[in-house]
Design a protein around this motif. Structure first.
Motif, PDB file in Angstrom:
ATOM      1  N   LEU A  86       0.748  -1.197   0.052  1.00  0.00           N
ATOM      2  CA  LEU A  86       0.035   0.126  -0.061  1.00  0.00           C
ATOM      3  C   LEU A  86       0.858   1.245   0.208  1.00  0.00           C
ATOM      4  O   LEU A  86       0.558   2.285  -0.776  1.00  0.00           O
ATOM      5  CB  LEU A  86      -0.832   0.157   1.435  1.00  0.00           C
ATOM      6  CG  LEU A  86      -2.379  -0.682   1.200  1.00  0.00           C
ATOM      7  CD1 LEU A  86      -2.820  -0.729   2.506  1.00  0.00           C
ATOM      8  CD2 LEU A  86      -3.092   0.167   0.202  1.00  0.00           C
ATOM      9  N   THR A  87       1.720   1.141   0.793  1.00  0.00           N
ATOM     10  CA  THR A  87       2.733   2.406   1.053  1.00  0.00           C
ATOM     11  C   THR A  87       3.475   2.542  -0.313  1.00  0.00           C
ATOM     12  O   THR A  87       3.715   3.903  -0.749  1.00  0.00           O
ATOM     13  CB  THR A  87       3.689   2.170   2.162  1.00  0.00           C
ATOM     14  OG1 THR A  87       3.042   1.889   3.295  1.00  0.00           O
ATOM     15  CG2 THR A  87       4.346   3.655   2.661  1.00  0.00           C
ATOM     16  N   LEU A  88       3.976   1.420  -0.977  1.00  0.00           N
ATOM     17  CA  LEU A  88       4.761   1.533  -2.021  1.00  0.00           C
ATOM     18  C   LEU A  88       3.793   2.436  -3.372  1.00  0.00           C
ATOM     19  O   LEU A  88       4.282   3.131  -3.887  1.00  0.00           O
ATOM     20  CB  LEU A  88       5.090   0.245  -2.545  1.00  0.00           C
ATOM     21  CG  LEU A  88       6.619  -0.432  -2.271  1.00  0.00           C
ATOM     22  CD1 LEU A  88       6.907  -1.712  -2.542  1.00  0.00           C
ATOM     23  CD2 LEU A  88       7.596   0.276  -2.578  1.00  0.00           C
TER      24      LEU A  88
ATOM     25  N   THR B 170       0.787   3.888  -3.119  1.00  0.00           N
ATOM     26  CA  THR B 170       0.454   5.376  -2.961  1.00  0.00           C
ATOM     27  C   THR B 170       1.944   6.169  -2.930  1.00  0.00           C
ATOM     28  O   THR B 170       1.329   7.297  -3.512  1.00  0.00           O
ATOM     29  CB  THR B 170      -0.188   5.693  -1.484  1.00  0.00           C
ATOM     30  OG1 THR B 170       0.775   5.096  -0.537  1.00  0.00           O
ATOM     31  CG2 THR B 170      -1.584   4.677  -1.514  1.00  0.00           C
ATOM     32  N   TYR B 171       2.805   5.913  -2.444  1.00  0.00           N
ATOM     33  CA  TYR B 171       4.154   6.893  -2.503  1.00  0.00           C
ATOM     34  C   TYR B 171       4.551   7.193  -3.957  1.00  0.00           C
ATOM     35  O   TYR B 171       4.567   8.179  -4.384  1.00  0.00           O
ATOM     36  CB  TYR B 171       5.122   6.336  -1.582  1.00  0.00           C
ATOM     37  CG  TYR B 171       6.301   7.111  -1.723  1.00  0.00           C
ATOM     38  CD1 TYR B 171       6.472   8.165  -0.793  1.00  0.00           C
ATOM     39  CD2 TYR B 171       7.527   6.715  -2.528  1.00  0.00           C
ATOM     40  CE1 TYR B 171       7.624   9.077  -1.008  1.00  0.00           C
ATOM     41  CE2 TYR B 171       8.539   7.637  -2.608  1.00  0.00           C
ATOM     42  CZ  TYR B 171       8.827   8.743  -1.669  1.00  0.00           C
ATOM     43  OH  TYR B 171       9.593   9.584  -1.637  1.00  0.00           O
TER      44      TYR B 171
END
Lengths: 240, 175
Positions: A84-86, A88-89
């Motif tokens: 998720l972080t990958l 969205t970032y």
């Protein structure tokens, strides 16, 4: 029009230590934007989702789908926050450069953080190192080492090289796409701003390319996350 | 000219790998991951989990209540059937009782009638005998009368007897 980058060499007098301040700025900006958007989206959570919550849950289900495609959910669910972080970032980072490029004192400060090889290679190296870490953690060192000699032992050198190749391709694919997009945008900006004829010739391609860059930004974020999970599943799944 | 100028920008921007950039990127990414996990995705995931459980629970409850309703309706049907049977039985019983009572009443009436008839017959017989008796008494006195009348004429005892008997017979037939 010759834009440099705000690079400081030899930080603290150490010859190999250098920093691109624009990268630092954009990394921070992207992180803050992602964090703020996510936290805003996660406020007022309800049983019956409305508005922003639907978007958040859609993104979560989307990433869940990516993980489910590559490995089974029981092992895959610990990678959900990472994926998720990958996603969205990288998505926010990609789009930042498409929307605006900022030049200050002849140095380019505002751009996509993902249009820089240092940043993308850091991300890809982190992902690959994590795959090794979780490969050992979830399956044990023996299985991890054995995996290099499967299905036939003489492929072991190629498999070893593959790990480095994966790191490079994963990082450089993202960097290449974004960097090329920004270069073309910069060229088209130059052309559009050069005069009446240049504006007539450059405005429409500029708009088209900007739209296409948005598309590429989304696709590349998806590809990066997808491949990260594929590499992860190669290391943590029992069979290939 | 601009285009050529921009190429030089490309080379400048490509640059090399900047160690501090990499460290900053890694640091920011890890911090970002932890923060969004704690403040954004964690709660969203919890909510989705909760909703999933809630929906599953609701489905289970609905299934349970449906099964219960089915059972209840079956029971009700069973009870209705039983009640119907009972009602049928009661009606049947009532009918039987009615028939029996009717027969009893008829029987009683019949026997009453027979008794009354018998009594009447006995009465009649009684009366008849009484009347006969009375007649006989009367005949005696009459015969005396007749005799007194016949005395003027000559009459034998036999004639007299015959006369009385004939008379009695006559009276008996008349009664």
């Amino acid at each position: 029009m010759d834009h440099g980058a705000p690079i400081i060499e030899n930080v603290f007098g150490i010859s190999w230590l250098s920093v691109n301040l624009s990268n630092v700025l954009m990394i921070a900006v992207t992180s803050i934007i992602v964090f703020v958007l996510c936290v805003l989206g996660a406020r007022h959570l309800q049983m019956k989702p409305t508005g922003v919550q639907n978007v958040m849950e859609w993104i979560l289900d989307f990433i869940k789908g990516i993980i489910n495609d590559t490995m089974d959910w029981k092992t895959g669910k610990i990678f959900l926050p990472l994926a998720l972080t990958l996603f969205t970032y990288i998505l926010v980072g990609n789009l930042l450069g498409v929307i605006t490029n900022g030049v200050f004192h002849g140095e380019i400060w505002w751009k996509s953080p993902t249009a820089d090889a240092s940043v993308t290679l850091t991300l890809s190296a982190m992902v690959i190192i994590l795959t090794h870490f979780y490969g050992i953690k979830l399956r044990g060192g023996k299985e991890y080492v054995k995996d290099y000699f499967r299905p036939v032992p003489f492929l072991a050198p190629i498999k070893l090289i593959e790990e480095f190749a994966n790191t490079l391709t994963l990082g450089l694919r993202l960097f290449g796409n974004l960097f090329a997009g920004e270069v073309l945008l910069a060229l088209l900006v130059g052309l559009t701003a050069s005069g009446v004829l240049g504006f007539i010739g450059g405005a429409i391609p500029f708009l088209a390319w900007q739209g296409f860059s948005v598309f590429i930004g989304g696709i590349q974020a998806f590809i990066f996350t997808m491949l990260a999970m594929v590499y992860m599943s190669h290391k943590v799944s029992e069979e290939h | 000219m601009h285009i050529f100028a921009n190429y030089s920008m490309v080379y400048a921007a490509l640059g090399g790998l900047h160690v501090i950039d990499m460290a900053v990127q890694l640091f920011f990414f890890i911090v970002l991951l932890l923060l969004v996990k704690k403040f954004a995705w964690g709660p969203v995931m919890n909510m989705m989990q909760k909703r999933e459980e809630y929906v599953a629970g609701e489905i289970e409850a609905a299934e349970n209540s449906r099964a219960e309703a089915e059972k209840a309706s079956k029971e009700a049907l069973e009870q209705l059937k039983q009640t119907k049977q009972e009602a049928q039985k009661i009606i049947e019983d009532a009918k039987n009782a009615g028939v029996r009572q009717e027969q009893d009443i008829i029987e009683a009436a019949r026997s009453e009638a027979a008794r009354i008839q018998e009594a009447a017959q006995a009465d009649i017989q009684n009366e008849k005998e009484k009347a006969l008796q009375a007649l006989q008494d009367k005949v005696a006195s009459l015969s005396v009368l007749i005799a007194s009348k016949v005395i003027e004429k000559e009459i034998s005892a036999q004639d007299q007897e015959k006369l009385i008997n004939d008379y009695i017979k006559e009276v008996g037939e008349e009664l």
